[in-house]
Design a protein around this motif. Structure first.
Motif, short mmCIF file in Angstrom:
data_model
loop_
_atom_site.label_atom_id
_atom_site.label_comp_id
_atom_site.label_asym_id
_atom_site.label_seq_id
_atom_site.Cartn_x
_atom_site.Cartn_y
_atom_site.Cartn_z
N THR A 80 -4.85 -18.01 -0.36
CA THR A 80 -6.25 -18.41 -0.57
C THR A 80 -6.72 -19.49 0.40
N THR A 81 -5.74 -20.17 1.05
CA THR A 81 -6.13 -21.29 1.91
C THR A 81 -5.57 -21.20 3.33
N GLU A 82 -4.48 -20.47 3.53
CA GLU A 82 -3.79 -20.45 4.82
C GLU A 82 -4.00 -19.10 5.51
N LYS A 83 -4.67 -19.12 6.66
CA LYS A 83 -4.98 -17.88 7.36
C LYS A 83 -3.72 -17.17 7.87
N TRP A 84 -2.68 -17.92 8.23
CA TRP A 84 -1.48 -17.31 8.79
C TRP A 84 -0.80 -16.34 7.82
N VAL A 85 -1.03 -16.53 6.51
CA VAL A 85 -0.40 -15.65 5.52
C VAL A 85 -0.85 -14.20 5.71
N GLU A 86 -2.10 -14.01 6.17
CA GLU A 86 -2.61 -12.66 6.38
C GLU A 86 -1.79 -11.89 7.41
N ASP A 87 -1.21 -12.61 8.37
CA ASP A 87 -0.43 -11.97 9.44
C ASP A 87 1.08 -12.06 9.20
N CYS A 88 1.47 -12.48 8.00
CA CYS A 88 2.89 -12.62 7.69
C CYS A 88 3.35 -11.37 6.93
N ILE A 94 6.84 -23.94 8.39
CA ILE A 94 7.30 -22.94 9.37
C ILE A 94 6.20 -21.98 9.80
N LYS A 95 5.32 -21.62 8.85
CA LYS A 95 4.27 -20.61 9.09
C LYS A 95 4.86 -19.34 9.73
N PRO A 96 5.74 -18.68 9.01
CA PRO A 96 6.46 -17.54 9.60
C PRO A 96 5.58 -16.32 9.84
N HIS A 97 5.97 -15.53 10.86
CA HIS A 97 5.35 -14.22 11.06
C HIS A 97 6.06 -13.16 10.22
N GLN A 98 7.32 -13.42 9.95
CA GLN A 98 8.16 -12.52 9.17
C GLN A 98 8.89 -13.32 8.10
N ILE A 99 8.97 -12.74 6.88
CA ILE A 99 9.81 -13.30 5.83
C ILE A 99 10.75 -12.20 5.36
N TYR A 100 12.01 -12.56 5.18
CA TYR A 100 12.98 -11.65 4.57
C TYR A 100 13.40 -12.26 3.23
N SER A 140 7.76 -13.09 20.42
CA SER A 140 8.72 -14.02 19.84
C SER A 140 8.15 -14.51 18.51
N LYS A 141 8.80 -14.15 17.44
CA LYS A 141 8.27 -14.45 16.10
C LYS A 141 9.05 -15.57 15.44
N ARG A 142 8.37 -16.26 14.53
CA ARG A 142 9.05 -17.19 13.63
C ARG A 142 9.47 -16.37 12.41
N CYS A 143 10.76 -16.30 12.18
CA CYS A 143 11.32 -15.49 11.09
C CYS A 143 11.99 -16.41 10.07
N VAL A 200 16.66 -20.03 8.20
CA VAL A 200 17.24 -19.52 6.96
C VAL A 200 17.12 -20.58 5.88
N ALA A 201 16.62 -20.16 4.71
CA ALA A 201 16.41 -21.08 3.59
C ALA A 201 17.31 -20.68 2.44
N TYR A 202 18.27 -21.55 2.12
CA TYR A 202 19.17 -21.29 1.00
C TYR A 202 18.53 -21.86 -0.26
N GLN A 203 18.12 -20.96 -1.14
CA GLN A 203 17.26 -21.38 -2.25
C GLN A 203 18.01 -22.14 -3.34
N THR A 204 19.28 -21.81 -3.58
CA THR A 204 20.05 -22.53 -4.60
C THR A 204 21.37 -23.00 -4.02
N SER A 205 22.01 -23.90 -4.73
CA SER A 205 23.30 -24.43 -4.26
C SER A 205 24.43 -23.43 -4.43
#
Length: 639
Positions: free
Chosen positions: A542-550, A508-514, A356-359, A389-394
Motif C-alpha cells: 500500500t505504500t512501497e512502489k517497489w513491491v509491485e515489481d517484486c 533490501i527492497k528485493p526484486h525477487q523473494i524466495y 542484476s537483481k537483489r534476491c 538470505v534471511a534465517y527466520q528462526t534460530s
C-alpha cells in the motif's frame, strides 16, 4: 439436472462429503450445527450428548463455540460430553494430556458443568482399565447415547485411536498406537521415544451408535488418507473406511483436504470440464503418466480411453494440444533463475531486467535454504545477483542436548588451555548439565541452553551460506519472536514478527523473494513464516512502489515437492552442482545422521533433497523433456 450432475461428480465417493473454501468457514459450520443441537435440546429440557475430539483439527470449532457462548449467550449447562480418547499412561495435567487440552481449548471458557465432562482416565492401574472401559460405555448409554460425534482422522486412517486392524464392532478399550501415529505426536512429546505406546479409545462400534457423525479434515497432509477413506474399499487397514457403512455420517473438509478426491484432482473422469490452460496442462501430464508415453507421442485413442474425449473434441486435434503443452512445460526450464540478461524473456519464467537483481531468500530454519534450493541459491550468486538470505528462526529446538554440551566443553577447555578466566563459563556449564540430567520430555530449555543451541545452528548457517558464496553482510538472522514464544504458549499475535520482516524488506527492497512453500513441515514453522512474509508484503504494497515489481517464488524440498503441473520454474542441476549442494547441506552438522525431528521420512536431509530433485528430473524426462541430473522446482505466488 443439477442433482444428476452432482451424483455424477461424486460417483467415486462412498459417503456424503461437503467441501468448504477453508477450515475457518468449515469449522464455523460445524460449530453452528453443534449450537443448534444444544438449543434444540434446551427447548425440550433435554441434555445434548456430544462426543468430542482433540488435536489440531477441532480447535477452530471450539474457538467458535467459545465465541457463541460469549457473544450470543449459548449456554452449555445442558451439555454432557464424552471424549474419544486419551494417551496411556497420562496424568491429567501433563502438557500432552487431553484433559488439559479440552480445558485449555474449550471447557475453561464456557459454562459447562465439569461433572458432565468425561475424558478417559490415563492414570488407572492396568488391571482396572477393562472394567473402566465397560463403565465408560455404560455412562454413554445412561445418557441415551451420543447425539453427535465429531471426529478427526489420522494419517493411518485412525478415528479416535482405532488404529489399522481395529474391528468395526469394537468398544472402548486399551489399544497399541501405530508407529506413524507416534511419529506424528513426537513434536508434542519432545521426541518419539517419549510418546506413549498405548491409549484408551472409544471403539468404532461406540462411534457408530451416535445419531450423527461428523468427520473433519483440513490441509493437504490429510488429502491422501481422505481419498482412501472416501473412495477406497472398506478395509481394517484404513479404519475410517468403516464409516462408509453408516447412513449418519458426513465428511466436512476444506479444499486442501479434498484436493485428491477424484472430482477435484481428475475432474475429467467424472464430468465435462471448462478447459482452461492450467487444467489442460494438468490433464495432459496425468495422461502421459497414466499411459506411460511422452507427451508428443500421445494419440487420440489415449484421450478417448481416459476421460478426455471432450478436450480432444473442443481443443483438438490432439497433436496440437500435445505440442502446446510440451512447449509450456519446456519453457519452465531455466538455468537462469534470476532471469537471463539481454534475452527474450517472453517465454522464460523470470524477467531479463534488471540484469542484476537483489534476491532475498527466506529460510524458516537455518538449513532450509541449502536443503530446498541450494543449487539455485549458488547459481544466483554465480550469475552476479546480490543475494541475501534471511534465517527466520534460530532452529534451536532441533539440536541434541549432548551436542550443546560438547560445544560448551570445547570452549571451556579452550579457555583453560590459554589461561583465560573460565569461572563464569563453568557455572553456565554446570547449570546446563544439571538441567539436562533432570529434563522432562518437551520441557523448554533454560535460556543458556537455548542460546548455545541457537549459536550452533547460526554457525552452521553461516558456513553453508559462505560455501554458497553469500557475503557475511548479506546474512540476516531474524530470530522471529514467535518461535521462542511457542515453547511456552500458543502464539496468537505476530505483530512483532511482521514488523521485523517489514524492516528487512524495506532495507533490501528485493526484486525477487524466495520463500518456503513446504507446508508439510511437521513443526508448522514453514506455514507460520510464510504467513508472516505475506502479511508484511501486503502492508508494504500500500505504500512501497517497489513491491509491485517484486516477484515471490515458493520452493519446497525437505518435506515434499510440487506436482509437475504446478511447477512454473524448473532449475536444472548438473552432477557437479548436485554434489556441491550436498556439501553445503553437510555444513549443518547438527542435522546430519539423525535430526531431532525427522518426521516420518527417516532418510537424512541431503538424501531426501537429492532424491526429490532427481525424481523431478526423471518426471520431466518421462514427459519427453531433456534429461537432467536433478531439478529444483518453484511456483510463483501472485499477491
Amino acid at each position: 439436472m443439477r442433482r444428476l450432475n452432482l451424483l455424477e461428480e461424486t460417483r467415486f465417493e462412498k459417503l456424503p462429503v461437503t467441501v468448504f473454501p477453508n477450515q475457518k468457514v468449515a469449522a464455523k459450520e460445524v460449530a453452528g450445527r453443534i449450537a443448534n443441537l444444544i438449543r434444540k435440546k434446551q427447548a425440550t429440557g433435554e441434555n445434548a450428548v456430544l462426543g468430542l475430539a482433540t488435536g489440531v483439527t477441532p480447535i477452530d470449532v471450539y474457538q467458535e463455540l467459545i465465541r457463541l457462548h460469549r457473544e450470543d449467550g449459548l449456554s452449555f449447562k445442558n451439555v454432557v460430553t464424552f471424549n474419544l480418547d486419551e494417551y496411556y499412561p497420562m496424568k491429567p495435567f501433563a502438557e500432552q494430556s487431553y484433559v488439559r487440552f479440552m480445558n485449555e481449548n474449550l471447557f475453561d471458557y464456557i459454562d459447562i458443568d465439569k461433572a458432565n465432562v468425561h475424558v478417559p482416565d490415563g492414570t488407572l492401574p492396568l488391571e482396572q482399565i477393562q472394567q473402566y472401559c465397560l463403565e465408560y460405555e455404560r455412562k454413554i448409554s445412561e445418557q441415551g447415547g451420543l447425539d453427535l460425534q465429531i471426529l478427526g482422522i489420522g494419517r493411518t486412517g485412525h478415528i479416535g485411536f482405532n488404529e489399522p486392524g481395529s474391528a468395526p464392532n469394537s468398544g472402548t478399550r486399551l489399544v497399541t498406537l501405530d508407529d506413524l501415529t507416534r511419529s506424528d505426536a513426537a513434536r508434542d512429546f519432545g521426541g518419539k521415544e517419549n510418546v506413549p505406546t498405548k491409549a484408551i479409545t472409544m471403539g468404532i462400534g461406540t462411534i457408530f451408535k451416535a445419531r450423527e457423525i461428523i468427520l473433519m479434515a483440513w490441509n493437504t497432509k490429510k488429502a491422501p488418507i481422505i481419498k482412501k477413506a472416501v473412495e477406497g474399499e472398506i478395509s481394517s487397514e484404513v479404519p475410517a473406511t468403516y464409516l462408509q457403512q453408516s447412513d449418519k455420517v458426513e465428511f466436512i473438509l476444506d479444499q486442501d483436504a479434498a484436493s485428491e478426491l477424484t472430482r477435484f484432482n481428475t475432474p475429467w473422469l467424472v464430468r465435462d470440464c471448462v478447459w482452461d490452460e492450467a487444467l489442460i496442462k494438468k490433464a495432459v501430464i496425468w495422461l502421459s503418466d497414466t499411459v506411460k508415453r511422452p507427451i508428443l507421442k500421445l494419440v487420440e485413442e489415449d484421450y478417448n480411453n481416459n476421460g478426455m474425449a471432450q478436450l480432444a473434441t473442443e481443443r483438438g486435434p490432439v497433436y496440437d494440444i500435445n505440442i502446446r503443452i510440451f512447449n509450456l512445460i519446456q519453457h519452465t526450464i531455466s538455468g537462469w533463475p534470476g532471469g537471463k540478461p539481454d534475452a527474450d524473456d517472453s517465454q522464460r519464467p523470470e524477467r531479463a531486467t534488471p540484469s542484476s537483481k537483489r534476491c532475498l531468500l527466506f529460510s524458516p530454519h537455518p538449513d532450509d535454504d541449502v536443503i530446498s534450493m541450494g543449487g539455485t541459491f549458488m547459481r544466483l550468486v554465480d550469475q552476479g545477483h546480490e543475494v541475501h538470505v534471511a534465517y527466520q528462526t534460530s532452529g534451536n529446538t532441533a539440536v541434541w542436548d549432548d551436542d550443546a554440551l560438547r560445544y560448551v566443553e570445547f570452549v571451556r577447555d579452550f579457555t583453560k588451555s590459554i589461561s583465560c578466566d573460565s569461572t563464569g563459563l563453568e557455572s553456565i556449564y554446570t547449570a546446563m548439565r544439571q538441567f539436562i540430567e533432570s529434563k522432562q520430555p518437551n520441557q523448554p530449555d533454560i535460556p543458556e541452553l537455548q542460546t548455545v543451541k541457537g549459536l550452533i545452528r547460526k554457525g552452521e548457517a553461516i558456513a553453508g551460506a559462505r560455501f554458497a558464496g553469500v557475503l557475511d553482510e548479506n546474512m540476516h538472522f531474524m530470530a522471529l519472536p514467535f518461535y521462542e514464544r511457542a515453547k511456552v504458549e500458543k502464539p496468537r499475535n505476530y505483530e512483532d514478527d511482521i514488523n521485523l520482516t517489514i524492516d528487512l524488506l524495506q532495507k533490501i527492497k528485493p526484486h525477487q523473494i524466495y520463500a518456503a512453500g513446504d507446508f508439510a513441515d511437521p513443526h508448522g514453522t514453514h506455514k507460520v513464516c510464510f504467513d508472516i512474509i505475506l502479511e508484511a508484503l501486503k502492508r508494504l504494497k500500500t505504500t512501497e512502489k517497489w513491491v509491485e515489481d517484486c516477484w515471490l517464488w515458493l520452493y519446497r524440498g525437505a518435506w515434499q515437492e510440487f506436482d509437475i503441473h504446478e511447477i512454473e520454474m524448473a532449475v536444472p542441476l548438473s552432477p557437479k552442482q548436485v554434489l556441491k549442494k550436498r556439501y553445503a547441506i553437510f555444513k549443518h552438522q547438527s542435522q546430519k545422521d539423525r535430526p531431532v525431528f525427522p518426521g516420518e521420512d527417516k532418510r537424512e536431509f541431503w538424501v531426501r533433497a537429492e532424491e526429490r530433485t532427481r525424481e523431478t528430473a526423471r518426471a520431466y524426462d518421462r514427459l519427453g523433456m531433456a534429461e537432467y541430473e536433478a531439478i529444483e522446482a518453484f511456483v510463483r505466488w501472485r499477491f
